[in-house]
Scaffold this active site. Sequence first.
Site, PDB file in Angstrom:
ATOM      1  N   GLN A   1       0.796  -1.070   0.136  1.00  0.00           N
ATOM      2  CA  GLN A   1      -0.342  -0.133   0.171  1.00  0.00           C
ATOM      3  C   GLN A   1       0.780   0.975   0.122  1.00  0.00           C
ATOM      4  O   GLN A   1       0.459   2.097   0.538  1.00  0.00           O
ATOM      5  CB  GLN A   1      -1.007   0.079   0.791  1.00  0.00           C
ATOM      6  CG  GLN A   1      -2.343  -0.981   1.142  1.00  0.00           C
ATOM      7  CD  GLN A   1      -2.685  -0.689  -0.280  1.00  0.00           C
ATOM      8  OE1 GLN A   1      -2.688   0.005  -1.060  1.00  0.00           O
ATOM      9  NE2 GLN A   1      -2.998  -1.565  -1.137  1.00  0.00           N
ATOM     10  N   SER A   2       1.903   1.310  -0.564  1.00  0.00           N
ATOM     11  CA  SER A   2       2.934   2.603  -0.858  1.00  0.00           C
ATOM     12  C   SER A   2       2.309   3.419  -1.245  1.00  0.00           C
ATOM     13  O   SER A   2       2.806   3.043  -2.650  1.00  0.00           O
ATOM     14  CB  SER A   2       4.190   1.762  -1.148  1.00  0.00           C
ATOM     15  OG  SER A   2       5.045   2.658  -1.692  1.00  0.00           O
ATOM     16  N   ASN A   3       1.972   4.562  -0.723  1.00  0.00           N
ATOM     17  CA  ASN A   3       1.731   5.604  -1.812  1.00  0.00           C
ATOM     18  C   ASN A   3       3.095   5.881  -2.654  1.00  0.00           C
ATOM     19  O   ASN A   3       2.830   6.934  -3.662  1.00  0.00           O
ATOM     20  CB  ASN A   3       1.137   6.503  -0.593  1.00  0.00           C
ATOM     21  CG  ASN A   3       0.441   6.627   0.011  1.00  0.00           C
ATOM     22  OD1 ASN A   3      -0.515   5.990   0.144  1.00  0.00           O
ATOM     23  ND2 ASN A   3       0.399   6.191   1.844  1.00  0.00           N
TER      24      ASN A   3
END
Length: 336
Positions: free
Chosen positions: A79-81
């Site tokens: 879920q890395s932005n």
Amino acid sequence: MSLENNLASIPRISLAKLPTPLEELPRLTRQLGGPRLLVKRDDLTGLATGGNKARKLEFLMAQALQQKCDCVLTAGGSQSNHCRQTAAAAAKLGLECHLVIGGLRHQAAGNLLLDQLLGAKLHWAEGSEGSDRQAMVVEVAATLRQQGRQLYEIPVGGSNATGAIGYVLAVRELISQLETERIDVDTIVFATSSGGTQAGIVLGARLCGFHGKILAISIDQLPDSLFLAGVCRVANEAAARLGTDIRLQTNDFETNYDYLGDGYGVMGDLEQEAIGLAARTEGMLVGPVYTGRALGALFDQIRKGAWATDKTVLFWHTGDETALHDYAQHLYPLKC
Ligand SMILES: *Cc1c(COP(=O)(O)O)cnc(C)c1O
């Protein structure tokens, strides 16, 4: 040489919609009965929605183009932005984007879905350790170079001196908004993880003569003197690049480690309550991994009386609401 001259010599491309809005949170202020609350909306930077990585990527991607690279490689959690915004920047600039994703391979949702929509090539490092991910980065980089690609490597979170300069300028942007609005901010609060944002904000504050407190909420790091030394080094490298003789020490970086919950990306009551309260009270979305935790920490500190009602606290929204879509089962039904 002045800061302006040095800035002009540092490559930058426009990727973020700036300045981002500075907004009041009057209903939250009343609801909590604490200090006046403001928010700096870096969730609205644009670049596949928004987030703090857009400001760093203006400098990182400019360097990639200057070095005539044709592909970029970076790494993060599913879920890395940072991965999402790097993929968006690469797509916009016509570069190939490779992402090393740590953790167990799972169905695409939230940022992981967007990474793929944005055309990034994913490489899974399925071990849970950061070192597994780093080993995979080294392997992918070697393969790409063997194939004759001109590769630009971006560290996790875009957190080096080049990226941090984006946040030095962000502070200048904020200070100018505060001056126009004649607002004195006592404390700035935000989520910290790989530390580049914190390095840039603390350096920018010193450069601009901001006298308030700067409080980073750790969302994954335990207290670690090596990590802090790294953040300090990034800030000082950025200072040198900007031609100032300011040098910071590790004790200039105030970090709170009390809100780590059950670990990185694990949603608990703190995050759930903060996400629900911000949404219902101000119509503002915060994310499950970073901003929900940091805002939850801020609410907790307010309830414990950390600030008198005549103080002003600014929450720097760093933008991760796209990850909410991977947390539906934790959010519905809402407990709060
Ligand atoms: C990456 C990120 C942070 C932390 O920024 P660092 O520079 O890595 O410390 C905070 N909030 C969000 C939403 C992020 O994506």
